[in-house]
Design a protein around this motif. Structure first.
Motif, PDB file in Angstrom:
ATOM      1  N   ALA A   1      33.388  26.168  31.694  1.00 57.87           N
ATOM      2  CA  ALA A   1      34.713  26.458  31.145  1.00 57.87           C
ATOM      3  C   ALA A   1      35.483  27.371  32.086  1.00 57.87           C
ATOM      4  CB  ALA A   1      34.586  27.119  29.785  1.00 57.87           C
ATOM      5  N   THR A   2      36.738  26.998  32.359  1.00 62.16           N
ATOM      6  CA  THR A   2      37.636  27.840  33.141  1.00 62.16           C
ATOM      7  C   THR A   2      38.831  28.181  32.258  1.00 62.16           C
ATOM      8  OG1 THR A   2      36.993  26.817  35.231  1.00 62.16           O
ATOM      9  CG2 THR A   2      39.088  27.990  35.203  1.00 62.16           C
ATOM     10  N   VAL A   3      39.079  29.478  32.104  1.00 59.62           N
ATOM     11  CA  VAL A   3      40.172  29.958  31.256  1.00 59.62           C
ATOM     12  C   VAL A   3      41.174  30.702  32.139  1.00 59.62           C
ATOM     13  CG1 VAL A   3      40.788  31.443  29.310  1.00 59.62           C
ATOM     14  CG2 VAL A   3      38.641  30.181  29.276  1.00 59.62           C
ATOM     15  N   VAL A   4      42.470  30.432  31.931  1.00 57.02           N
ATOM     16  CA  VAL A   4      43.536  31.156  32.633  1.00 57.02           C
ATOM     17  C   VAL A   4      44.179  32.096  31.626  1.00 57.02           C
ATOM     18  CG1 VAL A   4      45.744  30.961  33.821  1.00 57.02           C
ATOM     19  CG2 VAL A   4      43.952  29.275  34.242  1.00 57.02           C
ATOM     20  N   ARG A   5      44.331  33.373  32.040  1.00 59.01           N
ATOM     21  CA  ARG A   5      44.942  34.377  31.154  1.00 59.01           C
ATOM     22  C   ARG A   5      46.178  34.969  31.821  1.00 59.01           C
ATOM     23  NH1 ARG A   5      39.403  35.552  30.764  1.00 59.01           N
ATOM     24  NH2 ARG A   5      38.565  35.107  28.708  1.00 59.01           N
ATOM     25  N   TYR A   6      47.148  35.300  30.965  1.00 59.89           N
ATOM     26  CA  TYR A   6      48.356  35.993  31.398  1.00 59.89           C
ATOM     27  C   TYR A   6      48.440  37.263  30.564  1.00 59.89           C
ATOM     28  CZ  TYR A   6      53.324  36.842  32.355  1.00 59.89           C
ATOM     29  OH  TYR A   6      54.526  37.398  32.731  1.00 59.89           O
ATOM     30  N   HIS A   7      48.213  38.405  31.204  1.00 56.51           N
ATOM     31  CA  HIS A   7      48.166  39.703  30.523  1.00 56.51           C
ATOM     32  C   HIS A   7      47.179  39.683  29.353  1.00 56.51           C
ATOM     33  CE1 HIS A   7      51.216  41.747  32.847  1.00 56.51           C
ATOM     34  NE2 HIS A   7      51.938  40.632  32.805  1.00 56.51           N
ATOM     35  N   GLY A   8      46.023  39.088  29.582  1.00 55.30           N
ATOM     36  CA  GLY A   8      44.954  39.089  28.579  1.00 55.30           C
ATOM     37  C   GLY A   8      45.002  37.951  27.583  1.00 55.30           C
ATOM     38  N   ASP A   9      46.112  37.233  27.495  1.00 56.72           N
ATOM     39  CA  ASP A   9      46.236  36.113  26.551  1.00 56.72           C
ATOM     40  C   ASP A   9      45.871  34.811  27.249  1.00 56.72           C
ATOM     41  OD1 ASP A   9      47.172  37.842  24.567  1.00 56.72           O
ATOM     42  OD2 ASP A   9      49.263  37.591  25.206  1.00 56.72           O
ATOM     43  N   ALA A  10      45.006  34.015  26.619  1.00 55.90           N
ATOM     44  CA  ALA A  10      44.614  32.723  27.185  1.00 55.90           C
ATOM     45  C   ALA A  10      45.812  31.772  27.141  1.00 55.90           C
ATOM     46  CB  ALA A  10      43.440  32.143  26.413  1.00 55.90           C
ATOM     47  N   VAL A  11      46.179  31.234  28.305  1.00 54.42           N
ATOM     48  CA  VAL A  11      47.322  30.321  28.384  1.00 54.42           C
ATOM     49  C   VAL A  11      46.927  28.975  28.995  1.00 54.42           C
ATOM     50  CG1 VAL A  11      49.093  32.111  28.437  1.00 54.42           C
ATOM     51  CG2 VAL A  11      48.051  31.341  30.582  1.00 54.42           C
ATOM     52  N   GLY A  12      45.649  28.767  29.233  1.00 53.56           N
ATOM     53  CA  GLY A  12      45.188  27.493  29.769  1.00 53.56           C
ATOM     54  C   GLY A  12      43.682  27.453  29.819  1.00 53.56           C
TER      55      GLY A  12
ATOM     56  N   THR B   1      41.884  34.101  36.197  1.00 56.69           N
ATOM     57  CA  THR B   1      41.057  32.974  35.787  1.00 56.69           C
ATOM     58  C   THR B   1      39.629  33.460  35.609  1.00 56.69           C
ATOM     59  OG1 THR B   1      40.432  32.279  38.016  1.00 56.69           O
ATOM     60  CG2 THR B   1      42.468  31.352  37.111  1.00 56.69           C
ATOM     61  N   ALA B   2      38.943  32.908  34.642  1.00 61.93           N
ATOM     62  CA  ALA B   2      37.531  33.229  34.407  1.00 61.93           C
ATOM     63  C   ALA B   2      36.773  31.922  34.236  1.00 61.93           C
ATOM     64  CB  ALA B   2      37.379  34.101  33.163  1.00 61.93           C
ATOM     65  N   THR B   3      35.755  31.735  35.073  1.00 60.31           N
ATOM     66  CA  THR B   3      34.934  30.529  35.022  1.00 60.31           C
ATOM     67  C   THR B   3      33.524  30.923  34.635  1.00 60.31           C
ATOM     68  OG1 THR B   3      36.282  29.507  36.732  1.00 60.31           O
ATOM     69  CG2 THR B   3      34.112  28.541  36.331  1.00 60.31           C
ATOM     70  N   THR B   4      32.985  30.247  33.623  1.00 55.62           N
ATOM     71  CA  THR B   4      31.649  30.555  33.117  1.00 55.62           C
ATOM     72  C   THR B   4      30.727  29.352  33.292  1.00 55.62           C
ATOM     73  OG1 THR B   4      32.638  32.007  31.469  1.00 55.62           O
ATOM     74  CG2 THR B   4      30.356  31.357  31.101  1.00 55.62           C
ATOM     75  N   VAL B   5      29.560  29.600  33.913  1.00 57.41           N
ATOM     76  CA  VAL B   5      28.526  28.579  34.093  1.00 57.41           C
ATOM     77  C   VAL B   5      27.235  29.138  33.520  1.00 57.41           C
ATOM     78  CG1 VAL B   5      27.231  27.197  35.756  1.00 57.41           C
ATOM     79  CG2 VAL B   5      29.602  27.781  36.227  1.00 57.41           C
ATOM     80  N   ALA B   6      26.576  28.378  32.655  1.00 63.49           N
ATOM     81  CA  ALA B   6      25.300  28.812  32.079  1.00 63.49           C
ATOM     82  C   ALA B   6      24.347  27.630  32.043  1.00 63.49           C
ATOM     83  CB  ALA B   6      25.499  29.366  30.669  1.00 63.49           C
TER      84      ALA B   6
ATOM     85  N   VAL C   1      29.620  34.470  35.589  1.00 65.14           N
ATOM     86  CA  VAL C   1      31.044  34.518  35.263  1.00 65.14           C
ATOM     87  C   VAL C   1      31.777  34.956  36.522  1.00 65.14           C
ATOM     88  CG1 VAL C   1      32.829  35.565  33.826  1.00 65.14           C
ATOM     89  CG2 VAL C   1      30.574  35.114  32.859  1.00 65.14           C
ATOM     90  N   VAL C   2      32.705  34.126  36.962  1.00 73.02           N
ATOM     91  CA  VAL C   2      33.506  34.440  38.141  1.00 73.02           C
ATOM     92  C   VAL C   2      34.942  34.650  37.671  1.00 73.02           C
ATOM     93  CG1 VAL C   2      34.264  33.681  40.406  1.00 73.02           C
ATOM     94  CG2 VAL C   2      31.999  33.027  39.571  1.00 73.02           C
ATOM     95  N   THR C   3      35.478  35.842  37.943  1.00 69.80           N
ATOM     96  CA  THR C   3      36.828  36.192  37.534  1.00 69.80           C
ATOM     97  C   THR C   3      37.697  36.360  38.774  1.00 69.80           C
ATOM     98  OG1 THR C   3      35.904  37.353  35.637  1.00 69.80           O
ATOM     99  CG2 THR C   3      38.179  37.818  36.174  1.00 69.80           C
ATOM    100  N   CYS C   4      38.855  35.712  38.772  1.00 66.85           N
ATOM    101  CA  CYS C   4      39.779  35.793  39.915  1.00 66.85           C
ATOM    102  C   CYS C   4      41.153  36.229  39.433  1.00 66.85           C
ATOM    103  CB  CYS C   4      39.920  34.439  40.603  1.00 66.85           C
ATOM    104  SG  CYS C   4      38.390  33.759  41.268  1.00 66.85           S
ATOM    105  N   GLY C   5      41.776  37.091  40.185  1.00 67.49           N
ATOM    106  CA  GLY C   5      43.152  37.489  39.924  1.00 67.49           C
ATOM    107  C   GLY C   5      44.055  36.860  40.973  1.00 67.49           C
ATOM    108  N   VAL C   6      45.158  36.293  40.537  1.00 63.87           N
ATOM    109  CA  VAL C   6      46.089  35.651  41.468  1.00 63.87           C
ATOM    110  C   VAL C   6      47.513  35.894  40.973  1.00 63.87           C
ATOM    111  CG1 VAL C   6      45.982  33.414  40.297  1.00 63.87           C
ATOM    112  CG2 VAL C   6      46.631  33.503  42.686  1.00 63.87           C
ATOM    113  N   THR C   7      48.427  36.128  41.895  1.00 66.79           N
ATOM    114  CA  THR C   7      49.833  36.299  41.551  1.00 66.79           C
ATOM    115  C   THR C   7      50.592  35.061  42.024  1.00 66.79           C
ATOM    116  OG1 THR C   7      49.656  38.683  41.793  1.00 66.79           O
ATOM    117  CG2 THR C   7      51.867  37.756  41.835  1.00 66.79           C
ATOM    118  N   VAL C   8      51.369  34.481  41.113  1.00 66.32           N
ATOM    119  CA  VAL C   8      52.137  33.273  41.416  1.00 66.32           C
ATOM    120  C   VAL C   8      53.602  33.668  41.576  1.00 66.32           C
ATOM    121  CG1 VAL C   8      52.843  31.011  40.546  1.00 66.32           C
ATOM    122  CG2 VAL C   8      50.510  31.828  40.142  1.00 66.32           C
TER     123      VAL C   8
END
Length: 190
Positions: free
Chosen positions: A85-96, A143-148, A164-171
């Motif tokens: 699962a890969t989740v995209v967050r904007y200021h802590g809120d899941a948006v994708g 973005t946060a990607t979880t593999v188990a 869990v791999v967490t990445c920060g990116v500015t668009v």
């Protein structure tokens, strides 16, 4: 009577010695050759696509993150993983969110999975941070990607691992660009 017990004692002693030697050999093999190891997982954002951006008359954003998840299995057994699962967050809120179906990585092999995460424009535009950051032209995402999964060595020894791999990116939607992601990885074994 004593002569009958002597061969039985010798036989029992030989069996016990063989069992101890076999246990020592299996223990040595487990801790050297067949020792379960955690898989190495990395997730990176390989691209962003901004196909629409507007502040007026109503806020609009059409944004897609292309995420690559690479894993290396150092074990001498296949590593079976569940849904990634890969989740995209904007200021802590899941948006994708995007989910890659479960799979398997062969013994001492690598695998790469790519997925596209479409960002929910309504979720981003309804955030109180969006108007200010939209005018400034820089939107911070995480973005946060979880593999188990688990590896089973010799059909007996199991190791469970998750990463869990967490990445920060500015668009920068006006320029249709993004910064290079800064990622951190956390691995849990056991």
């Amino acid at each position: 009577m004593a002569t009958r017990k002597k061969p039985a004692l010798i036989c029992c002693g030989a069996l016990l010695a063989a069992a101890v030697v076999l246990a020592a050999v299996f223990t040595a093999l487990y801790f050297t050759v067949f020792r379960p190891r955690s898989p190495r997982v990395t997730a990176t954002i390989v691209g962003t696509r901004v196909s629409a951006f507007a502040l007026l008359p109503s806020p609009a954003l059409n944004l897609t993150f292309d995420v690559s998840v690479a894993a290396y299995n150092p074990n001498r057994a296949a590593f079976e993983y569940g849904d990634v699962a890969t989740v995209v967050r904007y200021h802590g809120d899941a948006v994708g969110e995007a989910v890659v179906p479960r799979g398997e990585i062969g013994a001492q092999a690598s695998a790469e999975v790519r997925t596209a995460v479409v960002v929910d424009a309504v979720g981003v535009a309804s955030s109180p941070y969006f108007p200010l950051e939209g005018i400034a032209g820089a939107l911070p995402f995480e973005t946060a990607t979880t593999v188990a999964g688990k590896a089973v060595v010799l059909g007996v020894f199991k190791i469970r691992a998750s990463s869990v791999v967490t990445c920060g990116v500015t668009v920068f939607p006006l320029r249709k660009e993004s910064t290079s992601p800064q990622c951190t990885s956390t691995v849990h074994v056991g």
